[in-house]
Scaffold this motif. Sequence first.
Motif, PDB file in Angstrom:
ATOM      1  N   ARG A 194     -14.581  17.542 -36.592  1.00 37.09           N
ATOM      2  CA  ARG A 194     -14.241  16.121 -37.231  1.00 37.09           C
ATOM      3  C   ARG A 194     -13.812  16.330 -38.753  1.00 37.09           C
ATOM      4  NH1 ARG A 194     -19.032  14.448 -36.049  1.00 37.09           N
ATOM      5  NH2 ARG A 194     -20.152  14.816 -37.760  1.00 37.09           N
ATOM      6  N   TRP A 195     -14.489  17.232 -39.340  1.00 33.83           N
ATOM      7  CA  TRP A 195     -13.929  17.411 -40.776  1.00 33.83           C
ATOM      8  C   TRP A 195     -12.472  18.056 -40.924  1.00 33.83           C
ATOM      9  CZ3 TRP A 195     -15.786  14.728 -44.548  1.00 33.83           C
ATOM     10  CH2 TRP A 195     -16.887  14.172 -44.561  1.00 33.83           C
ATOM     11  N   ASN A 196     -12.217  18.830 -39.812  1.00 37.44           N
ATOM     12  CA  ASN A 196     -10.998  19.474 -39.906  1.00 37.44           C
ATOM     13  C   ASN A 196      -9.941  18.457 -39.475  1.00 37.44           C
ATOM     14  OD1 ASN A 196      -9.823  22.044 -40.570  1.00 37.44           O
ATOM     15  ND2 ASN A 196      -9.488  22.407 -38.287  1.00 37.44           N
ATOM     16  N   ILE A 197     -10.089  17.492 -38.708  1.00 44.15           N
ATOM     17  CA  ILE A 197      -9.293  16.587 -38.413  1.00 44.15           C
ATOM     18  C   ILE A 197      -8.982  15.633 -39.365  1.00 44.15           C
ATOM     19  CG2 ILE A 197      -8.930  14.308 -36.881  1.00 44.15           C
ATOM     20  CD1 ILE A 197      -8.221  17.079 -35.570  1.00 44.15           C
ATOM     21  N   PRO A 212       0.146  17.426 -27.330  1.00 41.16           N
ATOM     22  CA  PRO A 212       1.402  18.121 -27.659  1.00 41.16           C
ATOM     23  C   PRO A 212       2.113  17.396 -28.601  1.00 41.16           C
ATOM     24  CG  PRO A 212       1.075  18.470 -25.157  1.00 41.16           C
ATOM     25  CD  PRO A 212      -0.081  17.501 -25.684  1.00 41.16           C
ATOM     26  N   LEU A 213       2.067  15.889 -28.398  1.00 36.42           N
ATOM     27  CA  LEU A 213       3.015  15.130 -29.312  1.00 36.42           C
ATOM     28  C   LEU A 213       2.469  15.052 -30.582  1.00 36.42           C
ATOM     29  CD1 LEU A 213       3.818  12.046 -26.844  1.00 36.42           C
ATOM     30  CD2 LEU A 213       5.269  14.033 -27.624  1.00 36.42           C
ATOM     31  N   ILE A 214       1.014  15.090 -30.605  1.00 37.61           N
ATOM     32  CA  ILE A 214       0.519  15.335 -31.888  1.00 37.61           C
ATOM     33  C   ILE A 214       0.874  16.416 -32.759  1.00 37.61           C
ATOM     34  CG2 ILE A 214      -1.936  15.427 -33.163  1.00 37.61           C
ATOM     35  CD1 ILE A 214      -3.066  13.435 -31.043  1.00 37.61           C
ATOM     36  N   THR A 215       0.904  17.617 -31.918  1.00 38.01           N
ATOM     37  CA  THR A 215       1.044  18.695 -32.333  1.00 38.01           C
ATOM     38  C   THR A 215       2.409  18.969 -33.040  1.00 38.01           C
ATOM     39  OG1 THR A 215      -0.511  19.972 -30.942  1.00 38.01           O
ATOM     40  CG2 THR A 215       1.225  21.352 -31.824  1.00 38.01           C
ATOM     41  N   CYS A 216       3.307  18.230 -32.335  1.00 37.35           N
ATOM     42  CA  CYS A 216       4.730  18.288 -32.477  1.00 37.35           C
ATOM     43  C   CYS A 216       4.902  17.550 -33.954  1.00 37.35           C
ATOM     44  CB  CYS A 216       5.759  17.598 -31.424  1.00 37.35           C
ATOM     45  SG  CYS A 216       5.822  18.540 -30.109  1.00 37.35           S
ATOM     46  N   ARG A 272     -15.162  12.039 -30.455  1.00 40.82           N
ATOM     47  CA  ARG A 272     -15.553  13.406 -30.734  1.00 40.82           C
ATOM     48  C   ARG A 272     -15.128  14.506 -29.875  1.00 40.82           C
ATOM     49  NH1 ARG A 272     -21.644  13.931 -30.220  1.00 40.82           N
ATOM     50  NH2 ARG A 272     -21.386  12.412 -28.472  1.00 40.82           N
ATOM     51  N   TRP A 273     -14.422  13.965 -28.629  1.00 37.14           N
ATOM     52  CA  TRP A 273     -13.906  14.815 -27.650  1.00 37.14           C
ATOM     53  C   TRP A 273     -12.531  15.140 -28.145  1.00 37.14           C
ATOM     54  CZ3 TRP A 273     -10.129  13.396 -23.484  1.00 37.14           C
ATOM     55  CH2 TRP A 273      -9.926  14.250 -22.526  1.00 37.14           C
ATOM     56  N   ILE A 274     -11.679  14.236 -28.577  1.00 36.05           N
ATOM     57  CA  ILE A 274     -10.315  14.760 -28.963  1.00 36.05           C
ATOM     58  C   ILE A 274     -10.290  15.833 -30.143  1.00 36.05           C
ATOM     59  CG2 ILE A 274      -8.147  13.917 -29.809  1.00 36.05           C
ATOM     60  CD1 ILE A 274      -8.520  11.435 -27.874  1.00 36.05           C
ATOM     61  N   PRO A 275     -10.932  15.398 -31.384  1.00 36.55           N
ATOM     62  CA  PRO A 275     -10.841  16.493 -32.145  1.00 36.55           C
ATOM     63  C   PRO A 275     -11.398  17.755 -31.938  1.00 36.55           C
ATOM     64  CG  PRO A 275     -11.669  14.293 -32.978  1.00 36.55           C
ATOM     65  CD  PRO A 275     -11.713  14.219 -31.633  1.00 36.55           C
ATOM     66  N   ILE A 276     -12.366  18.012 -30.700  1.00 34.34           N
ATOM     67  CA  ILE A 276     -12.853  19.208 -30.529  1.00 34.34           C
ATOM     68  C   ILE A 276     -11.366  19.952 -30.010  1.00 34.34           C
ATOM     69  CG2 ILE A 276     -14.072  20.479 -28.970  1.00 34.34           C
ATOM     70  CD1 ILE A 276     -16.305  18.202 -29.276  1.00 34.34           C
ATOM     71  N   LEU A 277     -10.984  19.369 -28.793  1.00 34.14           N
ATOM     72  CA  LEU A 277      -9.720  19.654 -28.081  1.00 34.14           C
ATOM     73  C   LEU A 277      -8.395  19.972 -29.189  1.00 34.14           C
ATOM     74  CD1 LEU A 277      -8.978  17.272 -24.896  1.00 34.14           C
ATOM     75  CD2 LEU A 277     -10.068  19.550 -24.976  1.00 34.14           C
ATOM     76  N   LEU A 278      -8.097  19.370 -29.997  1.00 31.46           N
ATOM     77  CA  LEU A 278      -7.170  19.724 -31.091  1.00 31.46           C
ATOM     78  C   LEU A 278      -7.469  20.975 -31.979  1.00 31.46           C
ATOM     79  CD1 LEU A 278      -6.437  15.938 -32.185  1.00 31.46           C
ATOM     80  CD2 LEU A 278      -4.810  17.694 -30.824  1.00 31.46           C
ATOM     81  N   CYS A 279      -8.604  21.002 -32.614  1.00 27.64           N
ATOM     82  CA  CYS A 279      -9.223  22.063 -33.140  1.00 27.64           C
ATOM     83  C   CYS A 279      -9.268  23.266 -32.753  1.00 27.64           C
ATOM     84  CB  CYS A 279     -10.402  21.623 -34.068  1.00 27.64           C
ATOM     85  SG  CYS A 279     -10.126  20.317 -35.388  1.00 27.64           S
ATOM     86  N   THR A 280      -9.885  23.149 -31.458  1.00 26.09           N
ATOM     87  CA  THR A 280     -10.109  24.336 -30.678  1.00 26.09           C
ATOM     88  C   THR A 280      -8.720  24.938 -30.254  1.00 26.09           C
ATOM     89  OG1 THR A 280     -12.280  23.782 -29.998  1.00 26.09           O
ATOM     90  CG2 THR A 280     -11.409  25.466 -28.773  1.00 26.09           C
ATOM     91  N   LEU A 281      -7.751  24.290 -29.797  1.00 26.13           N
ATOM     92  CA  LEU A 281      -6.707  24.676 -28.838  1.00 26.13           C
ATOM     93  C   LEU A 281      -5.504  24.897 -29.914  1.00 26.13           C
ATOM     94  CD1 LEU A 281      -6.572  22.815 -25.612  1.00 26.13           C
ATOM     95  CD2 LEU A 281      -8.045  24.895 -26.148  1.00 26.13           C
ATOM     96  N   LEU A 282      -5.664  24.338 -31.012  1.00 27.10           N
ATOM     97  CA  LEU A 282      -4.444  24.544 -31.976  1.00 27.10           C
ATOM     98  C   LEU A 282      -4.648  25.767 -32.933  1.00 27.10           C
ATOM     99  CD1 LEU A 282      -1.760  23.115 -32.745  1.00 27.10           C
ATOM    100  CD2 LEU A 282      -3.214  21.736 -34.540  1.00 27.10           C
ATOM    101  N   ALA A 283      -5.947  26.137 -33.208  1.00 32.84           N
ATOM    102  CA  ALA A 283      -6.278  26.995 -33.886  1.00 32.84           C
ATOM    103  C   ALA A 283      -5.534  27.500 -35.008  1.00 32.84           C
ATOM    104  CB  ALA A 283      -6.139  28.038 -32.789  1.00 32.84           C
TER     105      ALA A 283
END
Length: 518
Positions: A276-279, A369-373, A104-115
């Motif tokens: 979670r649903w966004n990921i 960052p690597l996921i973002t790339c 649950r932690w990683i999806p929150i980070l990804l969705c919040t910071l990637l925006a």
Amino acid sequence: MSDLTNTVKGNKTAPSAAENFGLTNPVLWLSGGFIALFIALALYDSVLLSSLINTGFGWAIKIFGPYWQLLLLLTFIIGLVLALGRTGNVKLGDLEQPEIETIRWIPILLCTLLAGGGVFWAAAEPIAHYITVPPLYGEVASPWQRAINALAQSFMHWGFFAWSITGCLTSIILSHLHYDKGLPLQPRTLLYPLLGDRALKGATGAIIDACCVIAVAAGTIGPIGFLGLQISFALNSLFAIPDGFTTQFIVILFAIAIYTLSALSGLNRGIQILSRWNIILAVALMAYILFVGPTGFIISGYLQGVGTMIDNIIPMATYRGDENWLSWWTVFFWGWFLGYGPMMAIFITRISRGRTIRQLILTLSLCAPLITCFWFTIVGGTGVAFEIADPGSVSKAFEGFNLPGALLAITQQLPFPTIISLLFLILTTIFIVTTGDSMTYTISVVISGSTEPNALIRAFWGVVMGITAIILISLGSGGVSALQSFIVITAVPVSLILLPSLWDAPRIALRMAKAQGL
């Protein structure tokens, strides 16, 4: 220090309703008053406002641009050193096990910071650098190498440095001072090691917090406004729905409703469910494009693009050869991300209790960052591949820096174009809603002084930012554009608040390692 800790942790009377809503906190009046003044000036004379902001924008870029480049570079390097050394085993937050499980932690980070950058910029930036080659690389004859250079430049802007500045060092400081020492979870606490009690009390602390609230409010209002503009453009292109203020107004109202409901449901429900649903939706779209799109180009482009970025990361990070280009790309992005820095650190500190320094920093600085790339390669790389195969198929739609135009030009060349386009619009909306929710949470934490702020105050700040975005887009796209440039100006004081973390975070990490017997 011990007296202060005892004061904070000791017995206190229950806060009044006025305190819960932050009405007794001068930060509310400083930040709220400044935002109200900004809106009033925009309504009174938007031309004057734009002129003032453009002047301030040019000054901030010229004077602080080199400093920002070094600040982000050093933050990334120092963070990696702390993660890979013995300090990497330090547990944050005086908790043995993570409060929020990893899944649950990683999806929150990804969705919040990637925006919102996770969709429209992912589509637009690679094609922008493909059309107009970044000055560091210069013109090349090979379309493939041109594409790789474009991807590498995009990766640098949304990769290691962008993620590091949001909390790699600052979260270490806040976790120690808040959870171990009982100091408030507010931006002013970042300067406690430097200023002592002066940072926590009186006008100094209030000004520090207000600067950070203004910066993150501006940084959140801008994407909310652009969401209305971009979704309205897309709906017009797809379904001939009028692209005007009414459509933009309805889109933003819908976004406000979503993150208000999310805010009312609490931190452990709303943000986690949306993330979670966004990921899930993002992974499904990635898999679909990887399967039906230019698969070979995506895989090869990602691998070589990341390799090119790593090979040129220091030259790209320190490039000063073309200040005009930097002002619209690297330094502009750095100012935008810096503005989020302290408030993102508060949010990350709140959701990362029980994590080790190694888990936090490697997730933020490398994994995310690597996921973002890869996401940028899936979306933007596909666009570049289509452009190489059919020149003009994406670049023509992108003319005039039309971000949603670039996205639609890509999705319209995939099977089931309308459905895929709609799913991308939903994804963008949830990305920005998640950011709106998390930032209203952190603003409410700062204003109320509680790590569990009243749901109504969170909803209030979310509605205020949404209404502000509506007012600005009612003035035309120039209103939101002025706000976007203003974001860079607000990064000036915030970047100074972040500077001491370069030496305070290592010192505190070493102290924690010693205390934990490491």
